[in-house]
Motif scaffolding. Structure first.
Motif, PDB file in Angstrom:
ATOM      1  N   ALA B 223       4.458   1.445  21.266  1.00  0.00           N
ATOM      2  CA  ALA B 223       4.685   0.014  21.512  1.00  0.00           C
ATOM      3  C   ALA B 223       3.845  -0.839  20.559  1.00  0.00           C
ATOM      4  O   ALA B 223       4.292  -1.890  20.087  1.00  0.00           O
ATOM      5  CB  ALA B 223       4.349  -0.326  22.966  1.00  0.00           C
ATOM      6  N   HIS B 224       2.651  -0.359  20.274  1.00  0.00           N
ATOM      7  CA  HIS B 224       1.770  -1.122  19.376  1.00  0.00           C
ATOM      8  C   HIS B 224       2.392  -1.264  17.983  1.00  0.00           C
ATOM      9  O   HIS B 224       2.112  -2.246  17.277  1.00  0.00           O
ATOM     10  CB  HIS B 224       0.408  -0.429  19.286  1.00  0.00           C
ATOM     11  N   THR B 225       3.234  -0.333  17.598  1.00  0.00           N
ATOM     12  CA  THR B 225       3.870  -0.465  16.274  1.00  0.00           C
ATOM     13  C   THR B 225       4.861  -1.627  16.228  1.00  0.00           C
ATOM     14  O   THR B 225       5.307  -1.996  15.142  1.00  0.00           O
ATOM     15  CB  THR B 225       4.582   0.830  15.826  1.00  0.00           C
ATOM     16  N   ALA B 226       5.208  -2.180  17.375  1.00  0.00           N
ATOM     17  CA  ALA B 226       6.026  -3.401  17.357  1.00  0.00           C
ATOM     18  C   ALA B 226       5.182  -4.604  16.937  1.00  0.00           C
ATOM     19  O   ALA B 226       5.718  -5.640  16.535  1.00  0.00           O
ATOM     20  CB  ALA B 226       6.641  -3.639  18.732  1.00  0.00           C
ATOM     21  N   LEU B 227       3.866  -4.465  17.009  1.00  0.00           N
ATOM     22  CA  LEU B 227       2.954  -5.531  16.586  1.00  0.00           C
ATOM     23  C   LEU B 227       2.361  -5.231  15.210  1.00  0.00           C
ATOM     24  O   LEU B 227       2.085  -6.144  14.431  1.00  0.00           O
ATOM     25  CB  LEU B 227       1.796  -5.644  17.593  1.00  0.00           C
ATOM     26  N   ASP B 228       2.145  -3.977  14.951  1.00  0.00           N
ATOM     27  CA  ASP B 228       1.421  -3.505  13.768  1.00  0.00           C
ATOM     28  C   ASP B 228       2.330  -2.438  13.147  1.00  0.00           C
ATOM     29  O   ASP B 228       2.276  -1.270  13.498  1.00  0.00           O
ATOM     30  CB  ASP B 228       0.087  -2.898  14.256  1.00  0.00           C
ATOM     31  N   PRO B 229       3.193  -2.854  12.220  1.00  0.00           N
ATOM     32  CA  PRO B 229       4.369  -2.027  11.914  1.00  0.00           C
ATOM     33  C   PRO B 229       4.047  -0.727  11.187  1.00  0.00           C
ATOM     34  O   PRO B 229       3.074  -0.623  10.440  1.00  0.00           O
ATOM     35  CB  PRO B 229       5.206  -2.945  11.022  1.00  0.00           C
ATOM     36  N   LEU B 230       4.922   0.226  11.404  1.00  0.00           N
ATOM     37  CA  LEU B 230       4.853   1.499  10.704  1.00  0.00           C
ATOM     38  C   LEU B 230       5.293   1.313   9.251  1.00  0.00           C
ATOM     39  O   LEU B 230       6.265   0.620   8.963  1.00  0.00           O
ATOM     40  CB  LEU B 230       5.790   2.503  11.402  1.00  0.00           C
ATOM     41  N   HIS B 231       4.585   1.960   8.353  1.00  0.00           N
ATOM     42  CA  HIS B 231       4.958   1.964   6.936  1.00  0.00           C
ATOM     43  C   HIS B 231       5.243   3.414   6.555  1.00  0.00           C
ATOM     44  O   HIS B 231       4.318   4.213   6.409  1.00  0.00           O
ATOM     45  CB  HIS B 231       3.833   1.379   6.083  1.00  0.00           C
ATOM     46  N   THR B 232       6.498   3.727   6.454  1.00  0.00           N
ATOM     47  CA  THR B 232       6.826   5.124   6.199  1.00  0.00           C
ATOM     48  C   THR B 232       8.003   5.241   5.244  1.00  0.00           C
ATOM     49  O   THR B 232       8.362   4.271   4.579  1.00  0.00           O
ATOM     50  CB  THR B 232       7.057   5.871   7.537  1.00  0.00           C
ATOM     51  N   THR B 233       8.573   6.424   5.145  1.00  0.00           N
ATOM     52  CA  THR B 233       9.598   6.658   4.123  1.00  0.00           C
ATOM     53  C   THR B 233      10.961   6.166   4.593  1.00  0.00           C
ATOM     54  O   THR B 233      11.201   5.940   5.775  1.00  0.00           O
ATOM     55  CB  THR B 233       9.690   8.154   3.799  1.00  0.00           C
TER      56      THR B 233
END
Lengths: 445, 445
Positions: B223-233
């Protein structure tokens, strides 16, 4: 924290992989153009000298590739990237490491790249995209080694005597000297070394195999207060203060943080606390999955690993370098993206180097090859090689976005910070590849 | 997140309790004097208008005390405090709310304090130190209510239809209008209201009684990645993006954060992410103690509650107010201390107002009175009354340190931010005291 190998070098490859996230970057730069442009002439920051970067390592061109080069990048060719990199001017921008590649000599405005031998003991993973670094200054390594061990044993009692071999084998002084080539003094390196030791002690004591307990959420939060202090009443404060010396984890955190805040500006300390709260969230997600024997989807694993990540280490590069990247510049979405990509790439490198070590640990230790094998039905070897490609894609993205940010935001502190992050990534790889005490490679080639 | 009562008002008491932490404050101010002094003439920040604070509520003197006043404060008398507060000059500093107390008329340079009636439905806890606020503007409340409900139901499907009564009973629009009296528009209030709803949805869905599961660490991180986004491939990014709409918690977080970042400067967004990572660490500590049936020491509970805390809400006061407290000023140790004290006081007020509600919930719900009773062997009533005093001590410390910071750092943005935090504390108390849908008081008086 990531658990911080062997063969001749694959080449430095300057061409980035397909860039992703360009719209986010453009949006970020559009939003932030004004402060970035205004920065160089702006308000005085707490002054620490901005030093010339004369000790920066020069990366070698490397031996010929053992693996075919990646497909041509659609968004930037290598030449285009180098032209972008040559855009920014200011202190030290000519040394942006990503321009120091096998193709760098084709661009006349960049400095010549000296041919350096790979460190004798370095055994990089075949096909793993990386930049070799020269051997760290042995004088610094020796002095830092002496001082960090004295701190660990005398000041904070970081480990019991029977762990001394492991502490020595960790080679934290070689690690930190490699990662912070622009540190002006041993005192600056000590700040990085103490935090690195502290982070590993907390990980080992609270989180690693066999240490995790159902109350790890409570334990980590109480340890976090050694970084981010409790503000409470006179009646309850003494018990909290006493708790900070009640175990090695908290003794290390408290002491390392105290030294750090003597050197760091308030916003650098705030930044570090944020990174550590991310790290602790990552530990707790991993612990939860371990406790429930949940094997995450690959993207879920990558999300967890963006938090349980090396990121607190490269983001102190400016404090350790003796200068400050202002908080407004650090917070730029494009900068946050660069930091995240660097952290993710280097953390996955850790997954790859520690693969054999983790295979031998009790239970199933999640890492990217293991998760890919299980969730995508690949053999161990195919999964490992795919994980190498994921790492490489993230490295290429990091370098492309870093170059674009340096071009779009020609502030010398931005350039130096980006170079510092890149130096940390390279030094971290060097340490993994040369730490044969900890790491061996699988037989996949 | 804290689970966000009744009787006539105890008086506003301007005299702070014994100040604690003065050395830390002095140290902080000594360290940061240069940037603070330089700030007003410094580099241009991303511009949003700094608005006159004409809508700030005037606090009433309040009816006479039902309880004896606290002992005289040793460090500052009320007059001394008011003299300190009158030190800073600049936009709106005359309205620093802590000067608006029962004793304010004795200081001629402060504006007269109008006599306002207490809100009819407000039932404050006897003896709880607080500042009453006027009834929030009903026109704003109504418009915000309409819009936030439309967002929750139409845009993000925040709750199932059977929760509609609870949503309405939460009265988020009245809450946010009371807490943000200087919000220039309903759009600004919507930013605060969406985040408040989102935080409560995540708490209810993942953390509250019956919702906590052993994998809450993994769920909260995702859920936190909705605030602090994932940076991936490119390969793994789509699955992550899809996950953000896969449950109400993530839909709310993502949407609320998107709106927030449209209004916030990058460093304000970064600050908020940090606060949310603290909150999630607090949730996870509480969940761990619940799972292991651990009853913490009082100081341990207070440490957890500094993280599982309202703090993300008051710290967006500048974004909601349409201006920016620069990151360097926000990061000052003295500012961090003020914010922590405010967050802790207001979070403990929540413990006190929700005491009866939590008594009725299944299992043992930890709150300060419950922990004091168990760990210090006090009766329920004595423990509750002691918790009131802990709250009051933190409120007094907050006000004393806030006044000292305003005097030491005469930047109008600092003054306005401090006033905004104080307004949030007061509005939050008002909401608790008047929310008879959710809260009732114990029979301890």
């Amino acid at each position: 924290m990531p658990d911080p190998g062997p063969t001749p070098l694959p080449p430095g490859r300057p061409a980035p992989a397909p860039r992703f996230g360009a719209p986010a970057l453009a949006d970020a730069l559009a939003r932030t153009a004004a402060p970035a442009a205004a920065a160089p002439t702006g308000r005085a920051l707490p002054t620490r000298p901005v030093l010339p970067f004369g000790t920066a390592p020069a990366a070698p061109a490397g031996p010929p590739p053992e693996h075919p080069p990646p497909p041509a990048a659609p968004a930037h060719s290598a030449d285009a990237l180098l032209r972008i990199v040559s855009g920014p001017s200011g202190l030290g921008t000519t040394a942006l490491h990503w321009a120091r590649s096998a193709e760098a000599p084709a661009v006349p405005e960049l400095p010549a790249v000296p041919e350096l031998p790979a460190p004798a003991a370095s055994r990089p993973i075949p096909g793993l995209y990386h930049h070799p670094v020269p051997e760290p200054d042995p004088v610094r390594v020796e002095e830092l080694s002496r001082r960090i061990k004295a701190w660990a044993t005398d000041e904070v009692q970081a480990f019991p005597p029977e762990w001394e071999d492991q502490f020595d084998g960790f080679s934290v002084s070689r690690y930190m000297v490699a990662c912070h080539p622009d540190a002006p003094t041993i005192d600056h390196l000590m700040v990085a070394a103490r935090l690195m030791v502290a982070e590993n002690v907390v990980d080992d004591a609270y989180c690693e195999d066999g240490a995790t307990s159902p109350d790890v959420g409570g334990r980590l939060l109480l340890a976090h207060t050694a970084l981010d202090p409790l503000h409470t009443t006179e009646e309850y404060r003494p018990a909290w203060e006493e708790s900070l010396s009640s175990d090695a984890a908290r003794r290390c955190y408290r002491s390392a943080m105290e030294y750090f805040t003597q050197l760091a500006a308030p916003s650098q300390a705030d930044r570090f606390r944020h990174e550590m709260s991310r790290l602790h969230l990552g530990y707790l997600a991993e612990a939860a999955w371990d406790a429930t024997e949940y094997v995450p989807e690959v993207w879920e694993y990558l999300a967890m690993r963006q938090f349980n990540n090396f990121r607190p280490c490269p983001t102190i590069t400016d404090t350790v370098g003796g200068y400050e990247l202002p908080a407004e510049l650090h917070a730029l979405p494009a900068m946050q993206r660069v930091i995240a990509l660097a952290g993710n790439a280097t953390t996955l490198a850790n997954d790859l180097y520690s693969y054999m070590k983790e295979l031998k640990s009790p239970g199933k230790h999640l890492n990217l090859p293991v998760v890919i094998a299980e969730k995508e039905g690949l053999s161990d070897k195919a999964a490992y090689l795919k994980a190498v490609e994921v790492h490489n894609d993230l490295m290429h993205a990091f370098e492309a976005e870093s170059a674009a940010l340096a071009a779009a935001c020609p502030d010398p502190r931005v350039a130096r910070f980006l170079r510092g992050v890149a130096a940390w990534v390279d030094g971290n790889h060097y340490w993994h590849a040369s730490n044969t005490y900890r790491y061996t490679l699988p037989d996949f080639w």
